[in-house]
Write an enzyme that holds these catalytic residues in place. Structure first.
Site, PDB file in Angstrom:
ATOM      1  N   LYS A 185     -11.639   9.080  11.947  1.00 54.77           N
ATOM      2  CA  LYS A 185     -11.755   7.758  12.557  1.00 54.77           C
ATOM      3  C   LYS A 185     -10.373   7.174  12.803  1.00 54.77           C
ATOM      4  O   LYS A 185      -9.618   6.916  11.875  1.00 54.77           O
ATOM      5  CB  LYS A 185     -12.513   6.786  11.645  1.00 54.77           C
ATOM      6  CG  LYS A 185     -12.798   5.467  12.369  1.00 54.77           C
ATOM      7  CD  LYS A 185     -13.213   4.360  11.445  1.00 54.77           C
ATOM      8  CE  LYS A 185     -12.053   3.610  10.845  1.00 54.77           C
ATOM      9  NZ  LYS A 185     -11.241   2.852  11.825  1.00 54.77           N
ATOM     10  N   GLY A 237      -3.186   4.190   5.135  1.00 55.49           N
ATOM     11  CA  GLY A 237      -3.370   2.781   5.486  1.00 55.49           C
ATOM     12  C   GLY A 237      -2.842   1.897   4.383  1.00 55.49           C
ATOM     13  O   GLY A 237      -1.943   2.296   3.629  1.00 55.49           O
ATOM     14  N   THR A 239      -2.455  -0.363   0.941  1.00 57.18           N
ATOM     15  CA  THR A 239      -2.724  -0.139  -0.479  1.00 57.18           C
ATOM     16  C   THR A 239      -4.040  -0.798  -0.880  1.00 57.18           C
ATOM     17  O   THR A 239      -4.817  -0.248  -1.664  1.00 57.18           O
ATOM     18  CB  THR A 239      -1.541  -0.677  -1.315  1.00 57.18           C
ATOM     19  OG1 THR A 239      -0.384   0.091  -0.953  1.00 57.18           O
ATOM     20  CG2 THR A 239      -1.770  -0.534  -2.802  1.00 57.18           C
ATOM     21  N   GLU A 240      -4.292  -1.962  -0.272  1.00 55.68           N
ATOM     22  CA  GLU A 240      -5.528  -2.691  -0.564  1.00 55.68           C
ATOM     23  C   GLU A 240      -6.766  -1.839  -0.268  1.00 55.68           C
ATOM     24  O   GLU A 240      -7.649  -1.672  -1.115  1.00 55.68           O
ATOM     25  CB  GLU A 240      -5.482  -3.906   0.364  1.00 55.68           C
ATOM     26  CG  GLU A 240      -6.409  -5.016   0.110  1.00 55.68           C
ATOM     27  CD  GLU A 240      -6.354  -5.960   1.333  1.00 55.68           C
ATOM     28  OE1 GLU A 240      -5.374  -5.932   2.116  1.00 55.68           O
ATOM     29  OE2 GLU A 240      -7.340  -6.692   1.501  1.00 55.68           O
ATOM     30  N   GLU A 259      -2.355   7.880   1.423  1.00 55.79           N
ATOM     31  CA  GLU A 259      -0.951   7.608   1.774  1.00 55.79           C
ATOM     32  C   GLU A 259      -0.889   6.126   2.103  1.00 55.79           C
ATOM     33  O   GLU A 259      -1.462   5.689   3.102  1.00 55.79           O
ATOM     34  CB  GLU A 259      -0.527   8.506   2.948  1.00 55.79           C
ATOM     35  CG  GLU A 259       0.971   8.667   3.027  1.00 55.79           C
ATOM     36  CD  GLU A 259       1.596   7.709   4.014  1.00 55.79           C
ATOM     37  OE1 GLU A 259       1.993   6.603   3.575  1.00 55.79           O
ATOM     38  OE2 GLU A 259       1.665   8.053   5.206  1.00 55.79           O
ATOM     39  N   CYS A 293       5.324   2.863   7.088  1.00 55.57           N
ATOM     40  CA  CYS A 293       5.097   2.676   5.645  1.00 55.57           C
ATOM     41  C   CYS A 293       6.349   3.034   4.844  1.00 55.57           C
ATOM     42  O   CYS A 293       6.569   2.488   3.770  1.00 55.57           O
ATOM     43  CB  CYS A 293       3.893   3.471   5.185  1.00 55.57           C
ATOM     44  SG  CYS A 293       3.877   5.124   5.841  1.00 55.57           S
ATOM     45  N   GLU A 390       5.099  -5.620   1.249  1.00 54.54           N
ATOM     46  CA  GLU A 390       5.334  -4.879   2.491  1.00 54.54           C
ATOM     47  C   GLU A 390       5.147  -5.826   3.676  1.00 54.54           C
ATOM     48  O   GLU A 390       4.124  -6.487   3.789  1.00 54.54           O
ATOM     49  CB  GLU A 390       4.330  -3.732   2.580  1.00 54.54           C
ATOM     50  CG  GLU A 390       4.596  -2.811   3.738  1.00 54.54           C
ATOM     51  CD  GLU A 390       3.684  -1.584   3.727  1.00 54.54           C
ATOM     52  OE1 GLU A 390       2.495  -1.731   3.393  1.00 54.54           O
ATOM     53  OE2 GLU A 390       4.173  -0.499   4.070  1.00 54.54           O
TER      54      GLU A 390
HETATM   55  P1  ADP Z   1      -3.492  -1.725   8.137  1.00 55.75           P
HETATM   56  O1  ADP Z   1      -3.078  -2.798   7.202  1.00 55.75           O
HETATM   57  O2  ADP Z   1      -2.448  -0.743   8.464  1.00 55.75           O
HETATM   58  O3  ADP Z   1      -4.325  -2.205   9.298  1.00 55.75           O
HETATM   59  P2  ADP Z   1      -5.887  -0.777   6.895  1.00 55.75           P
HETATM   60  O4  ADP Z   1      -5.872  -0.140   5.566  1.00 55.75           O
HETATM   61  O5  ADP Z   1      -6.580  -2.079   7.058  1.00 55.75           O
HETATM   62  O6  ADP Z   1      -4.378  -0.792   7.295  1.00 55.75           O
HETATM   63  O7  ADP Z   1      -6.466   0.234   7.973  1.00 55.75           O
HETATM   64  C1  ADP Z   1      -6.229   1.598   8.002  1.00 55.75           C
HETATM   65  C2  ADP Z   1      -7.485   2.311   8.421  1.00 55.75           C
HETATM   66  O8  ADP Z   1      -8.492   2.078   7.439  1.00 55.75           O
HETATM   67  C3  ADP Z   1      -8.098   1.820   9.739  1.00 55.75           C
HETATM   68  O9  ADP Z   1      -8.606   2.942  10.428  1.00 55.75           O
HETATM   69  C4  ADP Z   1      -9.204   0.885   9.286  1.00 55.75           C
HETATM   70  O10 ADP Z   1     -10.242   0.766  10.226  1.00 55.75           O
HETATM   71  C5  ADP Z   1      -9.693   1.600   8.036  1.00 55.75           C
HETATM   72  N1  ADP Z   1     -10.379   0.747   7.047  1.00 55.75           N
HETATM   73  C6  ADP Z   1     -10.251  -0.601   6.866  1.00 55.75           C
HETATM   74  N2  ADP Z   1     -11.045  -1.006   5.845  1.00 55.75           N
HETATM   75  C7  ADP Z   1     -11.672   0.097   5.353  1.00 55.75           C
HETATM   76  C8  ADP Z   1     -12.606   0.347   4.281  1.00 55.75           C
HETATM   77  N3  ADP Z   1     -13.038  -0.625   3.500  1.00 55.75           N
HETATM   78  N4  ADP Z   1     -13.003   1.623   4.066  1.00 55.75           N
HETATM   79  C9  ADP Z   1     -12.541   2.628   4.835  1.00 55.75           C
HETATM   80  N5  ADP Z   1     -11.692   2.472   5.855  1.00 55.75           N
HETATM   81  C10 ADP Z   1     -11.245   1.222   6.128  1.00 55.75           C
END
Ligand code: ADP
Length: 483
Positions: A185, A237, A239-240, A259, A293, A390
């Site tokens: 995805k 993506g 850390t949260e 990562e 990152c 960050e």
């Molecule tokens: P950023 O802060 O870089 O946008 P995210 O961690 O929000 O990073 O997003 C990175 C990826 O994780 C995106 O493809 C986003 O759609 C996906 N994503 C966001 N929330 C969730 C979740 N709860 N579970 C799985 N994937 C998620």
């Protein structure tokens, strides 16, 4: 007195004629493009133009993709020899090279990064990842990982918006080389190059279902993470979200690599070659608008050279060309989204209120789209939020130190540990510092250098596991090290 001569750059726009963007996209499942039900717009962040409508995958779509991946795994991909798998990877790599201009233009339109970077960094490195892993496909037993390794099965892969095609390559290439099939995805803001990659899979005649691409937001990501038919999760993506994923997979059979974020220290010792270091600092934090990152977002300067470095840095920053990402002379493009721009503005505002001193390079920002000027904060202390969190934007926090040990202590004083930079002319100091630093990747007298053969990943809250090299390959195999 003579007036200094200055040269202006004439516009050098790249043509977008090479790409054809459809008004609406579906998902790529079982080797075919299938229609989506709900859609959302994807925009060009430099102009706010709506580029296309992207499908939002729900449960039925994710189920169909996992089913197709499982079928391809059991009937085709796991039965195929490594040599045959490798041929497909080579073919994909070559097609990516052939269509590199198309990928670069599409990436820049959808992401906002300068065409110079998508053309010279993202796309060639993505192809290099496929070439590199193509070479491993028939040599897995010689990778030093044991002779009875096996693929996991179906890998669920979730990637971010900062390097859309490159992160796809980091995920898909090792998974396929090791014999897994995938459901990937892309991030909701940047799906277009992943959908073009789906066309490449068709062109390469990759067996149906080996690569499946579903588009959508975090809700689609969560469906992948929680799907019982998936054996391995690979995520890049925040850390949260990484923590949410770690909790979700902990009670399951799934293997996971994460990562995540970083707050890298770029340490300049007093014996460094200062002019070279200035280039490294600029490349470290302003490359890709700082949406990196491993960006060198904390500049840690030895006090005796601090004034000189900051002065030279400001001069250099004033020369960074900010603007149209499609212009071949642009250095700093658009911020990827309005939400990200607001995050950068909010965190920068805490720098002002907490007492640091802001300086932004003078530049005319376009009126449409999302923009932030190259900015530095001096007088930053370790307790400031801009030193700890960050920022993921073109913003640098400057801290100083007196003794080398104090520099290292400041560099390590972070919940993250993805990367670090050391600038010194003394080899012994570089070796000493790199042994003290708690960071997965350490660059010496350079920054932000990537190669498919070199493992990348972090300590602490920067994630679990490595990507690239033999280490990255091992994440896509089970039975590693067990004979
Ligand atoms: P950023 O802060 O870089 O946008 P995210 O961690 O929000 O990073 O997003 C990175 C990826 O994780 C995106 O493809 C986003 O759609 C996906 N994503 C966001 N929330 C969730 C979740 N709860 N579970 C799985 N994937 C998620």
């Amino acid at each position: 007195m003579e007036t200094p001569v200055s040269f202006d750059y004439a516009p050098a726009p790249e043509s977008r004629a090479v790409v054809s963007i459809k008004p609406k996209y579906g998902h790529f499942i079982g080797g075919k493009f299938v229609a989506g039900s709900k859609h959302f717009p994807t925009i060009n962040p430099a102009t706010e133009e709506v580029l296309s409508q992207i499908a939002l995958a729900g449960k039925a779509d994710v189920d169909a993709a996992v089913k197709a991946a499982r079928k391809a795994y059991t009937t085709t991909w796991s039965k195929m020899s490594g040599k045959e798998r490798g041929k497909y990877l080579f073919r994909i790599a070559r097609i990516m090279q052939e269509r590199s201009r198309e990928f670069a233009v599409l990436e820049t339109l959808d992401n906002g990064k300068p065409i110079r970077e998508s053309r010279d960094v993202d796309v060639p490195l993505a192809a290099a990842h496929f070439f590199y892993h193509a070479g491993w496909a028939d040599k897995l037993e010689f990778a030093g990982l044991g002779t009875s390794t096996k693929p996991h099965g179906v890998a669920g892969q979730i990637i971010p918006w900062n390097f859309p095609l490159l992160m796809l390559a980091w995920k898909v290439a090792p998974a396929l080389a090791a014999g897994n099939t995938v459901v990937l995805k892309p991030a909701e803001n940047t799906s277009l190059t992943a959908l073009l990659f789906a066309e490449v899979c068709q062109q390469a005649e990759l067996p149906a279902g080996v690569v499946n691409i579903v588009t959508g937001d975090g809700s689609t990501g969560a469906l992948i993470v929680n799907h019982p038919g998936i054996d391995k999760i690979a995520f890049t993506g925040s850390t949260e979200v990484g923590k949410i994923i770690a909790r979700a997979v902990a009670p399951t059979h799934k293997s996971v690599t994460l990562e995540l974020g970083g707050k890298a220290a770029n340490i300049i010792f007093e014996d460094a070659a200062i002019d070279e270091a200035i280039e490294g600092i600029v490349n470290g934090v302003f490359f890709n608008q700082g949406h990196v990152c491993c960006a060198g977002s904390r500049l840690i300067l030895q006090e005796s050279v601090a004034e000189e470095v900051v002065e030279k840095l400001k001069k250099r920053m004033a020369k960074i060309r900010v603007g149209d990402p499609m212009d071949k002379n642009t250095d700093l493009g658009a911020i990827n989204s309005k939400e990200q721009l607001l995050k950068i503005r909010d965190l920068s505002a805490t720098g002002d209120t907490e007492g640091a001193e802001r300086w932004s390079a003078p530049c005319d920002l376009p009126t449409k789209g999302f923009w932030f000027p190259p900015t530095i904060f001096t007088g930053v202390t370790q307790s400031h939020r801009i030193a700890r969190e960050e920022i993921f934007g073109p913003v640098l926090s400057v801290l100083t130190f007196r003794t080398p040990q104090e520099g290292i202590d400041k560099a390590n004083n972070t919940p993250f540990g993805l990367s670090a930079g050391i600038w010194s002319e003394k080899g012994s100091r570089i070796l000493w510092a790199s042994q003290q630093l708690r960071a997965g990747v350490i660059w010496a007298n350079t920054f932000n250098k990537f190669d498919p053969t070199s493992p990348f990943g972090g300590y602490k809250e920067s994630g679990w596991g490595r990507e690239g090299g033999r280490h990255g390959l091992s994440a896509y195999l089970k039975g590693v090290g067990h004979e």
